[in-house]
Scaffold this motif. Structure first.
Motif, mmCIF file in Angstrom:
data_model
loop_
_atom_site.group_PDB
_atom_site.id
_atom_site.type_symbol
_atom_site.label_atom_id
_atom_site.label_comp_id
_atom_site.label_asym_id
_atom_site.label_seq_id
_atom_site.Cartn_x
_atom_site.Cartn_y
_atom_site.Cartn_z
ATOM 1 N N LYS A 527 0.871 -1.135 0.069
ATOM 2 C CA LYS A 527 0.014 -0.275 -0.104
ATOM 3 C C LYS A 527 0.760 1.338 0.009
ATOM 4 C CE LYS A 527 -2.919 -0.213 3.502
ATOM 5 N NZ LYS A 527 -2.488 0.846 4.192
ATOM 6 N N PRO A 528 1.366 1.825 -1.267
ATOM 7 C CA PRO A 528 2.230 2.761 -1.245
ATOM 8 C C PRO A 528 1.831 4.069 -0.772
ATOM 9 C CG PRO A 528 2.154 1.806 -3.458
ATOM 10 C CD PRO A 528 1.107 1.128 -2.414
ATOM 11 N N PRO A 529 2.592 4.652 0.356
ATOM 12 C CA PRO A 529 2.440 6.151 0.506
ATOM 13 C C PRO A 529 2.224 7.025 -0.491
ATOM 14 C CG PRO A 529 4.213 5.070 1.763
ATOM 15 C CD PRO A 529 3.993 4.067 0.792
ATOM 16 N N ILE A 530 1.752 8.134 -0.429
ATOM 17 C CA ILE A 530 1.548 9.076 -1.182
ATOM 18 C C ILE A 530 2.284 10.457 -0.812
ATOM 19 C CG2 ILE A 530 -0.052 10.740 -2.474
ATOM 20 C CD1 ILE A 530 -2.290 8.646 -2.022
ATOM 21 N N ILE A 531 3.578 10.763 -1.742
ATOM 22 C CA ILE A 531 4.420 11.796 -1.342
ATOM 23 C C ILE A 531 3.657 13.034 -2.007
ATOM 24 C CG2 ILE A 531 6.675 12.935 -1.112
ATOM 25 C CD1 ILE A 531 7.789 9.994 -1.469
ATOM 26 N N TYR A 532 2.951 13.934 -1.232
ATOM 27 C CA TYR A 532 2.478 15.167 -1.921
ATOM 28 C C TYR A 532 2.919 16.282 -1.649
ATOM 29 C CZ TYR A 532 0.621 16.568 2.479
ATOM 30 O OH TYR A 532 0.174 17.065 3.647
ATOM 31 N N GLY A 533 3.981 16.390 -1.004
ATOM 32 C CA GLY A 533 4.511 17.795 -0.597
ATOM 33 C C GLY A 533 6.053 17.864 -0.175
ATOM 34 N N GLU A 534 6.392 18.879 0.534
ATOM 35 C CA GLU A 534 7.886 18.586 0.807
ATOM 36 C C GLU A 534 7.975 17.802 2.103
ATOM 37 O OE1 GLU A 534 11.132 22.234 1.398
ATOM 38 O OE2 GLU A 534 9.255 22.160 2.627
ATOM 39 N N VAL A 535 9.179 16.874 1.998
ATOM 40 C CA VAL A 535 9.455 16.063 3.101
ATOM 41 C C VAL A 535 10.238 16.571 4.367
ATOM 42 C CG1 VAL A 535 10.085 13.637 3.572
ATOM 43 C CG2 VAL A 535 8.926 14.110 1.544
ATOM 44 N N SER A 536 9.859 16.132 5.355
ATOM 45 C CA SER A 536 10.864 16.743 6.563
ATOM 46 C C SER A 536 10.406 15.624 7.722
ATOM 47 C CB SER A 536 10.847 17.941 6.985
ATOM 48 O OG SER A 536 9.321 18.370 7.331
ATOM 49 N N ARG A 537 11.343 15.814 8.767
ATOM 50 C CA ARG A 537 11.062 14.902 9.830
ATOM 51 C C ARG A 537 10.955 15.868 11.215
ATOM 52 N NH1 ARG A 537 15.458 13.826 13.679
ATOM 53 N NH2 ARG A 537 15.302 11.946 14.675
#
Length: 767
Positions: A527-537
């Motif tokens: 069930k792949p995640p969806i990367i829709y915006g800027e990634v940060s932790r």
């Protein structure tokens, strides 16, 4: 103009196929019940496509396990080791080839499995011998065509093309060129096509994705000969020669010269190829334009697709044009409508998405938009335009600036010293034996573990109750590993639903579906995640679990992370910025986690990158650019630690021969790889290149329920020693143990530890 779909997901909107297959394997349903479930899924898929307005609906795109395995069985490509199982039902033989067979006195290894081009789908590798004979056995392709015909639907049967089929396989037992088998194979394809022609098929889709790779002049001549014969033998059947995953480029003239009725090209991956194709296409040829993305989940931009369609219509008459998915929709989730109330999907992002069923509607919309100027049709276009504008505005408002990436420098991607010096520090600190044993990370995810996570997420369990139950599972697993005698332990990853989704849930810029499942192999769905915006932790993701596990033992416990390239490859990625920029954002977040693990006292940290080979472009000319940024992303994630901290990475089901120098550039102290199904063949690359660091060649195939013997594992380790010095060999399974049961896992790991001890004794005897 015709609407054309290249393939539809076979798992069912609620993973009905997975449940049916696993119930059959467990003996809970009969073979007839399994076949009935398959028929119901096929009929539902055909009706869905018909109701959505698709003109050319595929058949034979359904499979109980894998479409390449289907074709192997249909053509009689059955390895000799399975011949003694000839009394089995063909379906039972089929599953034996896929999963191995260990009962009734037999112990037979499964076919090798590897990635389907540059996707996360795995196919079963055909095995060819020099005296290979082909013989059409079962009539699956004809049977499924006739099933649809009974429903009043004349489908377009789908076959992997003969050249691609041979290319996907491997030579076994002796050295020869498997392409020399084409003259034996071709008559069987002719027989299949004639059967379909006689049954009333009008179109047949023959997939030749190998045509978007670099092929030599000799193979180009083979293609000419093959398709001349197929057309000559079956003159009344329209062949749609189908390519995808890249552009035709220097193969354009060759492909368009083949005497077939039509061609399909992927205009999502390679829109620039349209001009070259139009410059040589014959006026009586059908051209299928792959304008709807079969591999991602964003709504189609109708403006861009219509521009491509209109350009094609300037050269070809409308009745010679098709609009299509770029590739099979096998790689997309089934239906966005299954994301009902309570779904985890970000509500704004949901409006930007299109799954397989919705992509069928997009094809119908594009046909309407091309052919009509009625007000209702214009409104469809306006709504699509508004969605894309709203998405751009939302992302612009949400974007920030990563401080680390803003000041990123060359030194951030390098350790203080090379491996040769680091290895001395790590040896002194870790004090591990020769042939150290470990696992790849995960332990069995039982129904109880999955229920525990589910109850916590639903609020049935409090945070404290959940943490206590998880700690209990970790403690039991640490104790078990100590009893088995493993040298480097793991905490078991019970808190993780998926090696990518787990991290995405704690990173900014991700959203998730509740039912967006995609087939990876067999009954295994992701069930792949969806990367829709800027990634940060924002916070630590794994530190607490790793520290707790380490507190329970005097042995070393690995910190377990997923690498930036794999998180990227196994997610649906935003399409509004270059993928390498998104990958660097992920790498910066993983680097923070690595640093926190080291600060907490974790001395071995594994950053898994099983997908790094998967992302390799199919054309050699584009590969260095990808490898440069992919390796750089891994180094950014891994190089923020001291020399005494040992960095591992794991890769599986990949052929490294053509990228081994880049694998070395990743500079991981230890790399663990899948090797058991290939009987250590994958180590050829490491031997020829003289890989400088440590390697753990897998000795236990976890994708099969079969438990290997100690002698088999010792033999594999002996083979490994012919490639790698003993002092640099680790002993481990091929991959994580998440999908296996406890009983078989414990038995196999005990055997693995015994095999490592035998290997140590053999080395000591030589010394």
């Amino acid at each position: 103009m015709l609407t054309n779909n290249l393939g539809y997901p076979r798992i069912g909107a609620n993973r009905e196929l997975k449940r049916a297959c696993e119930s059959f394997w467990a003996g809970k349903i009969t073979l007839e019940e399994l076949k009935k479930n398959g028929l119901q899924l096929r009929e539902m898929n055909w009706k869905t496509q018909k109701d959505s307005g698709i003109d050319l609906i595929p058949s034979n795109d359904f499979s109980f396990y894998d479409q390449v395995l289907d074709l192997s069985l249909m053509l009689g490509v059955i390895p000799r080791r399975f011949r003694d199982l000839s009394d089995l039902d063909s379906m039972e033989l089929y599953f034996a080839m896929a999963r191995g067979y260990q009962k009734n006195g037999y112990d037979i290894t499964a076919l090798e499995m590897t990635k389907w081009f540059d996707t996360n789908y795995h196919y079963l590798v055909p095995e060819f011998v020099i005296d290979q004979q082909f013989r059409v056995g079962n009539s699956k392709v004809l049977q499924e065509f006739l099933e649809a015909k009974k429903l009043g639907i004349i489908t377009k049967p789908v076959l992997v093309g003969p050249v691609t089929f041979l290319w996907l396989g491997k030579e076994k037992e002796t050295e020869f060129n498997r392409m020399d088998l084409i003259d034996r194979l071709l008559p069987e394809y002719v027989a299949i096509l004639k059967e379909l022609e006689q049954a009333g098929a009008e179109w047949i889709q023959i997939d030749e994705p190998y045509l978007v790779t670099d092929i030599d002049e000799e193979l180009k001549e083979v293609y000419k000969r093959v398709y001349a014969q197929l057309v000559r033998e079956c003159p009344n059947l329209k062949i749609l020669l189908t390519t995808y995953f890249d552009g035709l480029l220097d193969n354009t003239s060759l492909v368009l010269s083949l005497p077939v009725a039509g061609f399909h090209i992927d205009l999502v991956r390679a829109p620039e190829q349209l001009e070259a194709v139009l410059s040589v296409v014959a006026s009586n040829t059908y051209l299928s334009l792959g304008v709807v993305d079969g591999r991602n989940i964003w709504k189609n931009n109708y403006k861009d697709s219509l521009a491509l369609m209109k350009r094609a219509a300037e050269i070809l008459p409308e009745e010679r044009l098709m609009i299509a998915s770029s590739c099979s929709l096998l790689h997309a989730p089934v239906d966005l409508e299954t994301e009902r109330e309570g779904s985890r999907l970000h509500p704004e992002v949901r409006t930007w998405l299109s799954f397989a069923r919705q992509k069928l509607s997009e094809l119908a919309d594009l046909k309407l938009l091309f052919q009509s100027n009625e007000q209702g049709v214009i409104e469809i276009f306006k709504k699509n335009k508004e969605i894309h504008e709203r998405r751009s505005s939302f992302l612009e408002a949400e974007s920030g600036k990563n401080a680390f990436l803003a000041k990123l420098s060359l030194k951030d991607g390098y350790r203080d010293h090379p491996y040769s010096k680091r290895a001395l520090l790590q040896k002194e600190r870790l004090q591990l034996p020769l042939f150290p044993t470990t696992t790849i990370g995960s332990f069995p995810q039982t129904m109880e573990v999955r229920a525990l996570r589910s109850e916590w997420k639903k609020g049935v369990l409090t945070n404290a109750e959940y943490e206590a139950r998880m700690k209990s599972a970790i403690q039991s697993t640490i104790t078990l590993q100590e009893e088995i005698g493993l040298d480097v332990l793991v905490h078991g990853e019970f808190e993780r639903n998926d090696m990518v989704e787990y991290f995405g849930e704690m990173l900014n810029g991700f959203t998730f579906t509740s039912n967006g499942w995609v087939q990876s192999y067999g009954s295994r769905c992701v069930k792949p995640p969806i990367i829709y915006g800027e990634v940060s932790r924002s916070n630590a993701m794994t530190v607490a679990w790793s520290v707790y596990a380490a507190s329970l033992t005097s042995k070393h416990v690995k910190g377990m992370l997923t690498g930036p390239v794999t998180i990227l490859q196994w997610s649906f990625v935003r399409d509004d910025q270059p993928r390498n920029e998104t990958c660097l954002e992920i790498a910066a977040a993983i680097r923070e986690e690595v640093s926190d693990l080291e600060a907490a006292g974790i001395r071995i940290i594994q950053i898994d990158e099983p997908a790094i080979r998967e992302g390799l472009p199919l054309r050699k000319g584009a590969q260095d650019h990808y490898l440069k940024w992919a390796v750089w992303a891994f180094r950014i994630a891994s190089c923020g630690v001291s020399d005494a901290t040992q960095i591992h990475t794991h890769m599986c089901y990949s052929d490294f021969n053509d990228i081994i120098e880049w694998i070395a550039e990743m500079d991981a102290d230890v790399i663990t790889i899948e090797c058991s199904r290939s009987q250590m063949e994958l180590l050829d690359a490491f031997a020829n290149f003289q890989y400088p660091n440590e390697i753990g060649p897998g000795v236990y195939d976890i994708h099969s329920p079969r438990i290997p013997t100690k002698e088999e594992m010792v033999s594999l380790l002996s083979k490994a020693e012919t490639y790698i010095p003993a002092e640099r060999i680790w002993v481990n399974p091929d991959c994580g143990l998440k999908t296996r049961g406890w009983e078989e896992t414990i038995a196999a790991l005990k055997t693995m530890v015994e095999a490592a001890e035998v290997a140590r004794q053999q080395v000591n005897q030589v010394v």
